[in-house]
Scaffold this motif. Structure first.
Motif, PDB file in Angstrom:
ATOM      1  N   PHE A 116       0.244   1.095  17.777  1.00  0.00           N
ATOM      2  CA  PHE A 116       1.390   1.422  18.645  1.00  0.00           C
ATOM      3  C   PHE A 116       1.225   0.842  20.043  1.00  0.00           C
ATOM      4  CE2 PHE A 116      -1.809   4.671  18.113  1.00  0.00           C
ATOM      5  CZ  PHE A 116      -2.352   4.714  19.392  1.00  0.00           C
ATOM      6  N   GLY A 166      -7.937  -1.793  27.738  1.00  0.00           N
ATOM      7  CA  GLY A 166      -9.308  -1.774  27.228  1.00  0.00           C
ATOM      8  C   GLY A 166      -9.811  -0.388  26.886  1.00  0.00           C
ATOM      9  N   SER A 198     -10.001   8.056  29.714  1.00  0.00           N
ATOM     10  CA  SER A 198      -9.337   8.192  28.415  1.00  0.00           C
ATOM     11  C   SER A 198     -10.014   7.296  27.384  1.00  0.00           C
ATOM     12  CB  SER A 198      -7.867   7.794  28.557  1.00  0.00           C
ATOM     13  OG  SER A 198      -7.226   7.820  27.303  1.00  0.00           O
ATOM     14  N   SER A 219      -7.282   9.924  23.183  1.00  0.00           N
ATOM     15  CA  SER A 219      -6.071   9.434  22.529  1.00  0.00           C
ATOM     16  C   SER A 219      -6.153   9.850  21.069  1.00  0.00           C
ATOM     17  CB  SER A 219      -5.994   7.907  22.643  1.00  0.00           C
ATOM     18  OG  SER A 219      -5.823   7.546  23.984  1.00  0.00           O
ATOM     19  N   HIS A 221      -3.448  11.315  18.825  1.00  0.00           N
ATOM     20  CA  HIS A 221      -2.278  10.722  18.178  1.00  0.00           C
ATOM     21  C   HIS A 221      -2.059  11.067  16.709  1.00  0.00           C
ATOM     22  CE1 HIS A 221      -1.999   8.689  21.913  1.00  0.00           C
ATOM     23  NE2 HIS A 221      -2.833   7.721  21.650  1.00  0.00           N
ATOM     24  N   HIS A 297       6.529   4.343  23.954  1.00  0.00           N
ATOM     25  CA  HIS A 297       7.177   3.290  24.743  1.00  0.00           C
ATOM     26  C   HIS A 297       7.207   2.012  23.926  1.00  0.00           C
ATOM     27  CE1 HIS A 297       5.273   5.856  28.025  1.00  0.00           C
ATOM     28  NE2 HIS A 297       6.554   6.128  28.000  1.00  0.00           N
ATOM     29  N   GLY A 341       0.494   2.286  27.514  1.00  0.00           N
ATOM     30  CA  GLY A 341       0.456   1.429  26.339  1.00  0.00           C
ATOM     31  C   GLY A 341       1.269   0.155  26.455  1.00  0.00           C
TER      32      GLY A 341
HETATM   33  N1  SAH Z   1      -8.239   2.634  25.440  1.00  0.00           N
HETATM   34  C1  SAH Z   1      -8.131   3.916  26.037  1.00  0.00           C
HETATM   35  C2  SAH Z   1      -7.495   3.863  27.390  1.00  0.00           C
HETATM   36  C3  SAH Z   1      -6.045   3.434  27.378  1.00  0.00           C
HETATM   37  S1  SAH Z   1      -5.115   4.822  27.814  1.00  0.00           S
HETATM   38  C4  SAH Z   1      -7.401   4.855  25.124  1.00  0.00           C
HETATM   39  O1  SAH Z   1      -6.836   4.382  24.151  1.00  0.00           O
HETATM   40  O2  SAH Z   1      -7.443   6.050  25.365  1.00  0.00           O
HETATM   41  C5  SAH Z   1      -3.506   4.383  27.385  1.00  0.00           C
HETATM   42  C6  SAH Z   1      -2.818   5.542  26.694  1.00  0.00           C
HETATM   43  O3  SAH Z   1      -1.504   5.148  26.311  1.00  0.00           O
HETATM   44  C7  SAH Z   1      -3.537   5.942  25.433  1.00  0.00           C
HETATM   45  O4  SAH Z   1      -3.455   7.316  25.208  1.00  0.00           O
HETATM   46  C8  SAH Z   1      -2.728   5.195  24.414  1.00  0.00           C
HETATM   47  O5  SAH Z   1      -2.940   5.707  23.147  1.00  0.00           O
HETATM   48  C9  SAH Z   1      -1.347   5.384  24.916  1.00  0.00           C
HETATM   49  N2  SAH Z   1      -0.412   4.413  24.378  1.00  0.00           N
HETATM   50  C10 SAH Z   1      -0.703   3.219  23.818  1.00  0.00           C
HETATM   51  N3  SAH Z   1       0.430   2.587  23.436  1.00  0.00           N
HETATM   52  C11 SAH Z   1       1.447   3.404  23.744  1.00  0.00           C
HETATM   53  C12 SAH Z   1       2.869   3.286  23.625  1.00  0.00           C
HETATM   54  N4  SAH Z   1       3.438   2.195  23.110  1.00  0.00           N
HETATM   55  N5  SAH Z   1       3.625   4.308  24.056  1.00  0.00           N
HETATM   56  C13 SAH Z   1       3.040   5.389  24.625  1.00  0.00           C
HETATM   57  N6  SAH Z   1       1.730   5.546  24.793  1.00  0.00           N
HETATM   58  C14 SAH Z   1       0.927   4.563  24.348  1.00  0.00           C
END
Ligand code: SAH
Ligand code: SF4
Length: 352
Positions: A116, A166, A198, A219, A221, A297, A341
């Motif tokens: 995602f 990252g 995170s 994260s 999900h 998003h 994201g």
């Molecule tokens: N790599 C780490 C830090 C990035 S944090 C991590 O994954 O936790 C960025 C956050 O946005 C994470 O919780 C990620 O899962 C979320 N994210 C990624 N893509 C997204 C999207 N398209 N819409 C909403 N949240 C998203």
């Protein structure tokens, strides 16, 4: 020439001791760099002229270069920042009324490939150095003219979220040095309670965050391995039982049993049903958590659709009835692709 930003205080001390300088010089230099934000040795007026000249012949103090800056209608600001070798990352400032968080990156691209996530489609180029991680916050302060470090109550850039590009826990040593620099009271002085890291779930490194004292966001999900495996490849290496055990370890070790934020992006028909909300409640039993429900998003070519408002509220209500706080995260900076994201810095793909 060697870059000084990113050296731990003890390494800086050692460096100056090797040059035959007295120990208090390290403290003075540290304050010029991290409390005043000065990058030009000639302006470090409490240091003797010969010492300043010696420093400028050997070292640099540099903040990342701002390539572009975009301002959202909601006042979120996003920068594309470049480092000495030309690699670039995005960094975001998300203001609230009297404070705000700077969202910093730890890698150029990301190797985790969560389905995602826009960042996940960008090839992983390299880890950032400790100096490059700290430097993003320093460049953000430059942009808001917030030097020298203001008192806690008056600062606008008050918090740090390591939620940019990252996976921070796959760059753990550099992250750790960077956080220690950011938290140092003689310099940038962001307290550990105002920093959140995170992770997508690198379980074996999570308990170590408790020793740094910073807040943890996971994260998550998905409430089951079956769903998580489909959307987050990291789950095959660290399945949910390992991840939850790591969260328990973190919570036992961290001061005041600091709560953990579980991030949960709402994907239509994938993870947003009432049964899945109940599975989630079971999964986090015994942990002090807050579940942040994030509207998905979309980005060009993304394979998912956002859950409906109804589905998000229904999901939140089930969690709240079980006494789990489940705020729905307000989307920020979507018009400039700065929302969670959406970050990506690959050349030619940056929208302006
Ligand atoms: N790599 C780490 C830090 C990035 S944090 C991590 O994954 O936790 C960025 C956050 O946005 C994470 O919780 C990620 O899962 C979320 N994210 C990624 N893509 C997204 C999207 N398209 N819409 C909403 N949240 C998203
Ligand atoms: Fe990487 Fe985090 Fe995006 Fe997953 S969600 S691809 S770990 S940045």
């Amino acid at each position: 020439m060697q870059e000084l930003i990113g050296l731990s205080f003890s390494n800086l001390q050692q460096l100056l001791a090797d040059m035959g300088e007295k120990p208090f010089r390290a403290k003075q230099l540290w304050q010029w760099i991290y409390n005043k934000g000065v990058t030009d040795f000639s302006q470090m007026t409490t240091l003797s002229k010969p010492f300043r000249e010696k420093l400028s012949g050997l070292f640099t103090v540099s903040h990342p270069k701002i390539v572009t800056e975009q301002n959202s209608t909601d006042k979120t600001r996003k920068w594309l920042m470049a480092f000495a070798d030309g690699q670039q990352v995005e960094c975001v400032y998300i203001p609230e009324s009297d404070r705000g968080a700077v969202c910093i990156s730890t890698q150029v691209g990301c190797a985790q490939g969560c389905k995602f996530c826009h960042t996940g489609t960008q090839k992983m180029m390299r880890n950032l150095t400790a100096g490059e991680i700290v430097g993003q916050f320093m460049a953000a302060r430059d942009s808001y003219h917030e030097w020298p470090t203001p008192t806690d109550e008056t600062r606008y850039l008050s918090n740090i979220v390591v939620m940019g590009m990252g996976e921070p826990l796959y760059n753990f040593e550099n992250l750790k040095t960077a956080l220690q620099i950011l938290m140092d009271g003689d310099g940038i002085a962001i307290s550990k309670r105002k920093i959140t890291v995170s992770t997508c779930g690198v379980a074996d490194k999570i308990p170590a965050l408790a020793d740094l004292g910073v807040k943890l966001a996971v994260s998550l999900h998905a409430p089951t391995d079956e769903i998580r495996n489909k959307i987050m490849p990291v789950n095959r290496k660290f399945p949910l039982n390992a991840l939850m055990q790591a969260c328990r370890d973190y919570q036992e070790r961290v001061e005041h049993r600091q709560f953990i934020t579980m991030e949960y992006v709402m994907l239509k028909g994938v993870n947003d049903s009432p049964d899945q909300a109940r599975d989630l409640i079971n999964l986090v039993k015994g942990l002090e958590v807050k579940v942040n429900l994030i509207p998905f998003h979309p980005w060009n070519g993304s394979p998912f659709e956002p859950s409906s408002n109804n589905a998000i509220h229904r999901f939140a209500k089930i969690l709240e009835d079980a006494y789990i706080a489940a705020p729905i995260r307000r989307t920020r900076g979507e018009d400039i692709m700065a929302a969670c994201g959406q970050l990506k810095s690959e050349k030619g793909t940056v929208r302006s």
